[in-house]
Scaffold this active site. Structure first.
Site, PDB file in Angstrom:
ATOM      1  N   CYS A 166     146.007 -23.674  35.822  1.00  0.00           N
ATOM      2  CA  CYS A 166     144.829 -23.148  35.126  1.00  0.00           C
ATOM      3  C   CYS A 166     145.107 -23.061  33.622  1.00  0.00           C
ATOM      4  CB  CYS A 166     144.453 -21.773  35.660  1.00  0.00           C
ATOM      5  SG  CYS A 166     143.018 -21.058  34.812  1.00  0.00           S
ATOM      6  N   ALA A 189     137.338 -21.963  40.103  1.00  0.00           N
ATOM      7  CA  ALA A 189     137.038 -20.570  39.775  1.00  0.00           C
ATOM      8  C   ALA A 189     135.541 -20.380  39.567  1.00  0.00           C
ATOM      9  CB  ALA A 189     137.808 -20.148  38.522  1.00  0.00           C
TER      10      ALA A 189
END
Length: 352
Positions: A117, A34
């Protein structure tokens, strides 16, 4: 640098990998990161030998709302012959629709579902690591995506990335892996840390090895976590027998790790990266990113990336003090022109 002996390199740790209908020439991947693995950085990693690359994770809910920002995360780099788009979410229908739309528009070779995540803003919605924690929900999401994709003409495998669990007291990787594969996942990647750990402590490669054994070749299993050198990649492949390795933080400012890892696995040694390689590659990434997002945004983003590229360069600290102030291509060019590469060459007995 550690050299490997002939027996170790003959074990064939660098090899092709098959994921469903997709065959890759090698098993050294760039993980979805990310805020980092945008099209420009992925292109740089391909230049330096990444066999497969993953986009940053794409929000299925944002994509369904036609987010322009989300669209920018997805487009293929000019030199990406094969790449995967990673999606995340908690709504199986949204995730399925997102996968279908992305395949129709961008034609990636793979759709990857993020169930790993650890960021609270992701997990509080039921996405990311929250899916590893809830195997039934993970099954529903993967099933919806694989069924929707399976109805399309294009044969695109769906893969899943998980963590070892929510906490040391709640290790659910076995159940999550079984749910994902039962729902149709063609491959698994595990980062063997818990959600609570985030990126602290150490990755438990024993869990990766156990997952490989659990799958018994049913689907390939890829490893991520604590891969910061070619030697670490070799050790992970050797000790866990996983099908491939996925560099994440280890590739930040160091896309050279892909070529070096391949060299190590194939020959037992690898070539050093010069300061010219580092700065030249960073400049190339800067120019590509400017084309992608505009000069102002790119120059601001590249401050942290130049900081990563210049780690380990003699005089790099002073250089970084200036680079973090750069706001234009001209600023970067001026700063780098004033930085003498000769001064950063390592001193040896021959040039004293």
């Amino acid at each position: 640098m550690n050299n490997l002996n002939a027996a170790e390199t003959a074990d064939g740790f660098y090899r092709p990998v098959t994921i469903g209908s997709l065959t890759l020439p090698g098993n050294i991947f760039l993980a979805p990161v990310a805020g980092y693995s945008d099209r420009s950085f992925r292109s740089i990693c391909v230049d330096w030998g990444a066999d497969f690359t993953y986009t940053e994770m794409v929000s299925s809910e944002a994509y369904i709302r036609n987010s322009a920002k989300t669209e920018k995360l997805i487009a293929r780099a000019h030199n990406e012959q094969r790449y995967a788009v990673q999606i995340f979410g908690a709504n199986p229908d949204f995730m399925a629709e997102t996968a279908v739309r992305i395949i129709e528009r961008y034609h990636p070779e793979c759709i990857d579902i993020n169930a790993g995540c650890p960021m609270p803003k992701i997990t509080k919605t039921g996405a990311g690591s929250a899916l590893t924690r809830n195997p039934k929900k993970l099954y529903a999401a993967v099933k919806a995506v694989t069924e929707a994709v399976g109805k399309m003409d294009a044969a695109v495998p769906v893969t899943v990335k998980i963590r070892s669990g929510w906490s040391q007291n709640e290790l659910t990787w076995k159940e999550a892996a079984a749910a994902a594969v039962d729902a149709g996942a063609a491959a698994l990647t595990i980062h063997p840390r818990t959600c609570v750990q985030c990126y602290s402590g150490t990755a438990d490669w024993d869990i990766l090895a156990q997952l490989v054994q659990l799958m018994q070749g049913r689907v390939p299993v890829f490893g991520s976590g604590d891969l910061f050198s070619p030697e670490a990649a070799h050790d992970m492949l050797s000790s866990t027998q996983c099908a491939g390795v996925m560099f994440a933080r280890g590739a930040m400012g160091n896309p050279f790790i892909f070529r070096q890892t391949r060299e190590l696995l194939q020959t037992g040694a690898y070539s050093k990266i010069t300061p010219e390689d580092k700065i030249g590659t960073a400049k190339k990434e800067l120019m590509m990113l400017c084309e992608e997002v505009g000069e102002q945004t790119a120059c601001r983003e590249m401050r942290k990336r130049f900081a990563a590229y210049t780690k380990g360069i003699a005089g790099g600290a002073k250089l970084r003090e200036q680079l973090v102030q750069a706001s234009s291509i001209q600023d970067y060019e001026r700063i780098l022109e004033n930085f003498s590469l000769q001064a950063v060459q390592p001193h040896t007995d021959n040039n004293r």
